[in-house]
Design a protein around this motif. Structure first.
Motif, short mmCIF file in Angstrom:
data_model
loop_
_atom_site.label_atom_id
_atom_site.label_comp_id
_atom_site.label_asym_id
_atom_site.label_seq_id
_atom_site.Cartn_x
_atom_site.Cartn_y
_atom_site.Cartn_z
N SER A 123 76.11 -16.60 25.82
CA SER A 123 76.35 -17.47 26.93
C SER A 123 77.54 -16.99 27.51
O SER A 123 77.86 -15.88 27.17
CB SER A 123 76.15 -18.89 26.74
N ILE A 124 78.37 -17.67 28.21
CA ILE A 124 79.47 -17.09 29.08
C ILE A 124 80.51 -17.49 27.88
O ILE A 124 80.68 -18.34 27.16
CB ILE A 124 80.00 -18.12 30.04
N ALA A 125 81.50 -16.34 27.62
CA ALA A 125 82.36 -16.23 26.57
C ALA A 125 83.46 -17.32 26.84
O ALA A 125 83.63 -17.63 27.88
CB ALA A 125 83.24 -14.85 26.68
N ALA A 126 84.12 -17.75 25.60
CA ALA A 126 85.12 -18.82 25.93
C ALA A 126 86.33 -18.81 26.94
O ALA A 126 86.67 -19.44 28.02
CB ALA A 126 85.54 -19.26 24.55
N GLU A 127 86.74 -17.37 26.70
CA GLU A 127 87.85 -16.82 27.87
C GLU A 127 87.53 -16.81 29.36
O GLU A 127 88.30 -17.46 30.17
CB GLU A 127 88.32 -15.73 27.17
N GLU A 128 86.27 -16.49 29.40
CA GLU A 128 85.62 -16.59 30.64
C GLU A 128 85.34 -17.87 31.37
O GLU A 128 85.86 -18.21 32.56
CB GLU A 128 84.29 -15.73 30.74
N LYS A 129 84.94 -18.78 30.45
CA LYS A 129 84.93 -20.39 31.01
C LYS A 129 86.15 -20.72 31.28
O LYS A 129 86.23 -21.49 32.24
CB LYS A 129 84.35 -21.19 29.89
N THR A 130 87.24 -20.43 30.43
CA THR A 130 88.63 -20.95 30.65
C THR A 130 89.19 -20.37 32.13
O THR A 130 89.60 -21.17 32.92
CB THR A 130 89.63 -20.54 29.41
N GLU A 131 89.02 -18.94 32.22
CA GLU A 131 89.56 -18.32 33.36
C GLU A 131 88.91 -19.05 34.67
O GLU A 131 89.39 -19.24 35.66
CB GLU A 131 89.20 -17.11 33.36
N LYS A 132 87.43 -19.21 34.49
CA LYS A 132 86.52 -19.55 35.72
C LYS A 132 86.85 -21.02 35.94
O LYS A 132 86.33 -21.86 36.90
CB LYS A 132 85.28 -19.36 35.73
N LYS A 133 87.49 -21.80 35.00
CA LYS A 133 87.83 -23.43 35.04
C LYS A 133 86.41 -24.10 34.93
O LYS A 133 85.95 -25.06 35.94
CB LYS A 133 88.42 -23.60 36.23
N LEU A 134 85.44 -23.49 33.98
CA LEU A 134 84.24 -24.35 34.05
C LEU A 134 84.05 -25.44 33.03
O LEU A 134 84.85 -25.30 31.98
CB LEU A 134 83.15 -23.16 33.55
N GLY A 135 83.51 -26.55 33.42
CA GLY A 135 83.60 -27.77 32.40
C GLY A 135 82.42 -27.74 31.39
O GLY A 135 82.04 -26.59 30.94
N SER A 136 81.91 -28.95 31.10
CA SER A 136 80.88 -29.03 30.38
C SER A 136 79.64 -28.57 30.77
O SER A 136 79.30 -28.64 32.08
CB SER A 136 80.83 -30.60 29.66
N LEU A 137 78.75 -28.32 29.81
CA LEU A 137 77.30 -28.04 30.59
C LEU A 137 76.41 -29.13 30.79
O LEU A 137 76.36 -30.02 29.82
CB LEU A 137 76.52 -27.05 29.38
N ALA A 138 75.83 -29.07 31.79
CA ALA A 138 74.68 -30.20 32.17
C ALA A 138 73.47 -29.86 32.04
O ALA A 138 72.82 -29.14 32.38
CB ALA A 138 74.93 -30.44 33.82
N ASP A 139 73.04 -30.55 30.68
CA ASP A 139 71.78 -30.15 30.08
C ASP A 139 70.87 -30.38 30.87
O ASP A 139 69.58 -29.64 30.85
CB ASP A 139 71.76 -31.13 28.58
N ASP A 140 70.73 -31.44 31.81
CA ASP A 140 69.52 -31.78 32.59
C ASP A 140 69.19 -30.88 33.79
O ASP A 140 68.23 -30.71 34.47
CB ASP A 140 69.58 -33.15 33.16
#
Length: 324
Positions: A175-192
């Motif tokens: 999936s998206i690397a942790a540092e990329e998620k932090t940089e892009k300011k992505l929150g939690s995954l919406a499972d639905d």
């Protein structure tokens, strides 16, 4: 580098001695022990959608299964995750690589298969040195996922595991690397709002397309600011790496190569050394051209480098890209 299997302790059997009248001893059931594989047809019915390749893949409704043969246990796989589509203003574009990790399957201790990640940061000069054992004991590969063995294929003995959640959820190695998620300011995954679109298999690779939706406004992303959600489409490639690794080459600072840093241990040195390995293509001469190659004569490689032009590239620019 050989993959060493974990050695699990054998459970000790306890004998109970009773005085006088003997009372039958009822064995207690270990609640942590998983049930063994069930009948193959109960997991993979006749109407399951199937593909054969690196892993035989079976789809049952919205569930996806891999059949893992014994021959692939311990074999290195390269997992490469790329964006397929991104929202406007995201800062990254379709086709860009977002993650890369070497992984391998290993038989677990409780009717399961472990997926382990390879972290290469240290090496010894000679595997016959005593220090080699100490170095190997200080770089245990992390278990990144565990899969219950649902069944065994009665024809070829393959292990059947379900991989739906592994690809659908936010597992870092695919999936998206942790540092990329932090940089892009992505929150939690919406499972639905996250799902597997398609899985395709080939002789040496498996391609998985997913849609994943994250909470958050993102960093200057209009869709996130307006809706509080960011949807991305990803492609995960699982590529079987060669059984015989390519020979390592030490980087030379006089030549401009991308490189990877690692620490070299040597019993004959009183200190560790920092070394760099170059990232390069595996260009090797054909056996029949080896003599010419050693004389400095230009020859064709066993496997050529192939570049692909994005189909979204305007046609008027394609001839110049090919010339370049």
């Amino acid at each position: 580098m050989n993959i060493k299997h974990l050695i699990f302790p054998v459970a000790l059997s306890l004998s109970l001695t009773a005085f006088g009248q003997k009372t039958p001893v009822v064995a207690k059931t270990d609640s942590t022990t998983k049930k063994g594989p069930v009948d193959y047809q109960k997991i993979i019915p006749a109407n399951a959608i199937g593909q054969n390749g690196l892993f035989n893949i079976r789809q049952v409704d919205q569930k996806w299964f891999f059949e893992v043969p014994d021959s692939l246990l311990g074999r290195y796989l390269l997992a490469v995750t790329r964006y397929v589509t991104t929202p406007q203003g995201f800062g990254s574009f379709g086709g860009e690589k977002v993650n890369e990790q070497t992984i391998y399957f290993q038989k677990g201790n409780n009717n399961n298969l472990f997926l382990k990640g390879v972290v290469y940061r240290q090496e010894t000069k000679n595997t016959s040195e005593a220090i080699y054992q100490a170095v190997m004991q200080s770089q245990e590969s992390p278990i990144v996922a565990s899969f219950d063995i649902k069944a065994r294929n009665p024809v070829n003995g393959n292990y059947v595991i379900e991989v739906t959640d592994f690809f659908k959820k936010d597992v870092p190695v695919v999936s998206i690397a942790a540092e990329e998620k932090t940089e892009k300011k992505l929150g939690s995954l919406a499972d639905d709002r996250s799902f597997i679109e398609k899985i395709s298999c080939y002789p040496l690779n498996v391609e998985v397309k997913t849609t994943k939706t994250y909470s958050g406004s993102g960093l200057g992303v209009p869709a996130g600011a307006l809706t509080g959600a960011i949807t991305l489409r990803l492609n995960i490639s699982l590529l079987l790496l060669p059984k015989i690794p390519m020979r390592k080459r030490i980087a030379d600072e006089r030549v401009g190569f991308f490189n990877n840093k690692y620490i070299l241990f040597d019993e004959n040195q009183q200190r560790t050394q920092t070394k760099y390995l170059v990232q390069r293509y595996r260009l090797e001469p054909k056996k029949e051209d080896l003599a010419k190659y050693k004389k400095g004569i230009l020859v064709e490689p066993q496997k050529q480098i192939v570049y692909y032009i994005d189909p979204a590239t305007p046609k008027k620019w394609r001839p110049y890209l090919i010339q370049g």
